[in-house]
Write an enzyme that holds these catalytic residues in place. Structure first.
Site, PDB file in Angstrom:
ATOM      1  N   LYS A   1       0.559  -1.035  -0.089  1.00 11.08           N
ATOM      2  CA  LYS A   1      -0.111  -0.541  -0.040  1.00 11.08           C
ATOM      3  C   LYS A   1       0.680   1.729  -0.034  1.00 11.08           C
ATOM      4  CE  LYS A   1      -4.595   1.415   2.166  1.00 11.08           C
ATOM      5  NZ  LYS A   1      -5.548   1.403   2.830  1.00 11.08           N
TER       6      LYS A   1
ATOM      7  N   GLU B   1     -20.261  -5.229   9.276  1.00  9.72           N
ATOM      8  CA  GLU B   1     -20.834  -4.582  10.326  1.00  9.72           C
ATOM      9  C   GLU B   1     -21.927  -5.369  10.943  1.00  9.72           C
ATOM     10  OE1 GLU B   1     -19.734  -3.527   6.838  1.00  9.72           O
ATOM     11  OE2 GLU B   1     -18.988  -1.865   7.539  1.00  9.72           O
TER      12      GLU B   1
ATOM     13  N   ARG C   1     -25.712  -2.309   6.229  1.00 12.69           N
ATOM     14  CA  ARG C   1     -24.787  -3.033   5.935  1.00 12.69           C
ATOM     15  C   ARG C   1     -25.633  -4.219   7.168  1.00 12.69           C
ATOM     16  NH1 ARG C   1     -20.470  -4.241   3.088  1.00 12.69           N
ATOM     17  NH2 ARG C   1     -21.495  -3.613   0.578  1.00 12.69           N
TER      18      ARG C   1
END
Ligand code: HTL
Length: 640
Positions: free
Chosen positions: A284, A367, A395
């Site tokens: 990343k 979630e 969610r």
């Protein structure tokens, strides 16, 4: 900094990418990198993820034609390079800005974007649907899903893999593994993937894959038979490989910054039947030292000086105020826990996660799991706080009703990013939670107007028990005095507050604000003697007694909320007035049944009709002017 190299100006479409040599592709990747750094330095953006994906982007656009092939990027935040290569390079500097390109892929923005997205873990199910549609029509296009290791922690992604392995359509799944979600990735599959990189067979496999590369572009028939063996021998190494066990062909891990390797594997995988997962390992922030060293700080960057990059950390935010409050509450009561679905930084929980590591859980981008872990804790006498963004709690809605509310469990929902969120745009707007939570039995919904009230609400919610949702917006808030939780004053649950009395309640126009619109209402009401202002901080239970009192003799009521008016606070006010038998004109200000793109929230509040100036205009129309007389309330269209 040099941003435009010799290649990029001539590359405006995937067809231009295909004209380049393999060596030039590597240079193109570097040029993309410089351009992405410069673009993000101007106004911020998802820098680190986009930098980590440039070689993959270049390789995919070299091999596939996205005017018909479908590349489904998960979340879509890593697609700055994709946007530049698909004809949007001239507008890339507008990304996430008002009227500019969206920060994620969007079908309405480009034919090259396969999916409108922003929430994680959707790519695999969407790609499966596309592959099934293709096969039903015998259409000649390829389907590729690109999913990060973070997004793979989501139940939706795992359930989709289960189906893909079952139905086995031809498709390529690129697992872009950088070991990071926004913060360090979590979960058992993540641990498993780390073992893949250190096992001796992986070293051997890497050596062999390098040998294989020297024989690149061999005739396909030969490759296919050899690839089958190779795949079995080297790249499907362990019979306990979970992806293999789920019915996928698994290839990897492969260096995701090596364009040659990517081309080699991607090109050959697409000739194979059925679904294949290509596991690539990337870094990343690759190629930009600060972002590589601190990918968390550079995940979503604010503007910076590219020559002297310093990640700006926002201080005095609502999120920080919540994190501090949670820490204090956990100090005062050892039954308090905080659960986050992969949003430690965004929810202000970095300090909390260190100080109360034993009562902190990051469940990954899940979630639904966050809510039900909360239910489990509550069932055993603990006091969980589920810290979650408004948009992502969507969610976990079934879990809110089914797992928490039915048994009236003591779960506090600490809802961040309620209202319009700015650059993230339509996919991330937190403008539905009042509507979807208000309808849930046993649920309370509140919104503080400052951080002290937030504390008082959190404290009261934990003491009273039952499902309690407390929401606050993105952005800054003054820091309250540093006091232990035992000294905080609780907010009286369900009580509204009159903040400005009109000269006379007879004939008054009342403005009911909520969160940020309370300050807007006060500003709009300045110098208007006919106007009263109320903080409608409890949307459920609503302060019906006070509302009905105010409605008695009022000439009109205006409600203003940073939320959809359908089912929001204004609707709750109308319901309460109707049930209480009061007939008074009500003007509901808020978002009127529309999607809201990325933009500057304060400007959008005005455009949508609930900023301070807009409220003032409505007051003028209602005859509550600061001087002279205005039109009578009856002449107004009352339920906008
Ligand atoms: N929950 C859901 C359902 N969707 C989103 N988008 C988030 C939370 C927030 N979020 C992101 S990007 C991201 C999260 C958690 C990390 C994704 O990690 P992955 O990719 O490994 O898939 P990487 O960032 O390149 O490492 C955004 O809202 C942009």
């Amino acid at each position: 900094m040099k941003d435009v190299g010799p290649l990029l100006p001539g590359v405006n479409s995937p067809a231009d990418v295909k004209r380049l040599s393999q060596e030039q592709l590597k240079q193109l990747a570097e040029e993309l990198r410089s351009k992405i750094i410069r673009v993000c330095s101007i106004a911020g953006g998802h820098l680190a993820s986009s930098l980590g994906a440039v070689e993959l982007t270049v390789a995919l656009h070299y091999l596939y034609d996205t005017s018909h092939d479908r590349i489904v990027w998960d979340v879509g935040h890593q697609t700055y390079g994709h946007k530049i290569l698909t004809g949007r390079g001239d507008r890339i500097e507008t990304i996430r800005q008002p009227g500019g390109l969206a920060g994620f892929t969007a079908v309405s923005e480009s034919e090259h974007d396969a999916l409108t997205v922003g929430h994680a873990s959707t790519s695999l199910a969407a790609a499966l649907g596309m592959a099934l549609a293709r096969d039903a029509r015998q259409a000649p296009y390829d389907v590729v899903a690109v999913i990060g290791d973070g997004a793979l922690t989501g139940g939706m992604a795992l359930a989709a893999l289960n189906q893909i392995g079952h139905l086995k359509p031809q498709m390529t799944i690129v697992l872009n593994d950088n070991e990071m979600s926004i913060s360090e990735n979590v979960g058992a599959i993540n641990h498993y993937m780390r073992t893949l990189q250190v096992q001796p067979w992986f070293q051997r496999a890497e050596d062999r894959s390098k040998q294989a590369l020297t024989r690149m572009w061999e005739p396909l028939g030969e490759f296919a038979s050899r690839a089958k063996k190779a795949t079995r021998r080297f790249f499907d190494p362990a019979s306990n490989n979970p992806f293999h066990a789920m019915g996928l062909r698994y290839v990897g891990p492969v260096d995701g910054h090596d364009v040659d390797q990517l081309l080699y594997y991607l090109d050959h995988i697409r000739q194979l039947d059925g679904p294949t997962m290509l596991h690539i390992v990337t870094r990343k922030g690759k190629g930009y030292k600060v972002a590589e060293t601190d990918p968390i700080a550079w995940h979503g960057a604010s503007s910076f000086d590219p020559e002297n990059p310093i990640a700006k950390a926002a201080s005095h935010t609502w999120s920080k105020a919540f994190g501090d409050a949670a820490g204090k509450l956990a100090e005062a009561d050892d039954r308090v826990w905080v659960i986050t679905p992969a949003m430690r930084e965004g929810s202000g929980l970095v300090e909390y996660s260190k100080q109360h590591a034993d009562r902190y859980i990051d469940v990954g981008i899940a979630e639904d799991v966050a809510v039900t872990v909360g239910a489990g804790l509550a069932l055993r006498g603990e006091k969980p706080i589920v810290a979650i963004y408004s948009t992502f709690l969507q969610r976990g809605y079934d879990q809110v009703i089914h797992d928490v509310a039915l048994e009236n469990l003591d779960v506090v929902f600490a809802i961040d990013r309620a209202g319009l969120v700015g650059g993230d745009g339509a996919t991330h707007q937190g403008i539905f939670d009042l509507a979807y939570l208000r309808t849930v039995p046993n649920m309370s919904v509140a919104m503080p107007r400052d951080a002290e009230q937030m504390r008082g609400m959190l404290k009261a919610a934990l003491r009273i028990g039952g499902p309690k949702a407390i929401r606050w917006p993105r952005g800054s808030v003054p820091v309250p005095e540093d006091l232990p939780a035992t000294e905080w004053r609780e907010v009286e649950w369900g009580a509204w507050e009159v903040l400005k009395e009109p000269g006379s309640r007879d004939g008054a126009v009342w403005v009911v604000g909520l969160g940020p619109t309370v300050a807007y209402a006060l500003r709009a009401a300045e110098g208007r003697p006919k106007v009263g202002v109320v903080d409608g901080r409890f949307v459920k239970p609503l302060d019906a007694k006070l509302l009905l009192d105010l409605a008695e003799g009022a000439s009109a009521i205006i409600t203003a909320e940073d939320h959809t008016v359908l089912g929001g606070m204004g609707s709750a006010v109308l319901e309460a007035l109707s049930e209480g038998g009061r007939s008074v004109p009500v003007v509901r200000l808020g978002v009127h049944d529309t999607t809201v793109p990325h933009g500057d929230p304060a400007a959008q509040h005005e455009e949508l009709g609930y900023g301070p100036t807009a409220i003032g205009r409505t007051l003028d129309e209602l005859g509550a002017e600061s001087a002279g007389s205005g039109r009578a309330a009856e002449t107004l269209e009352v339920t906008r």
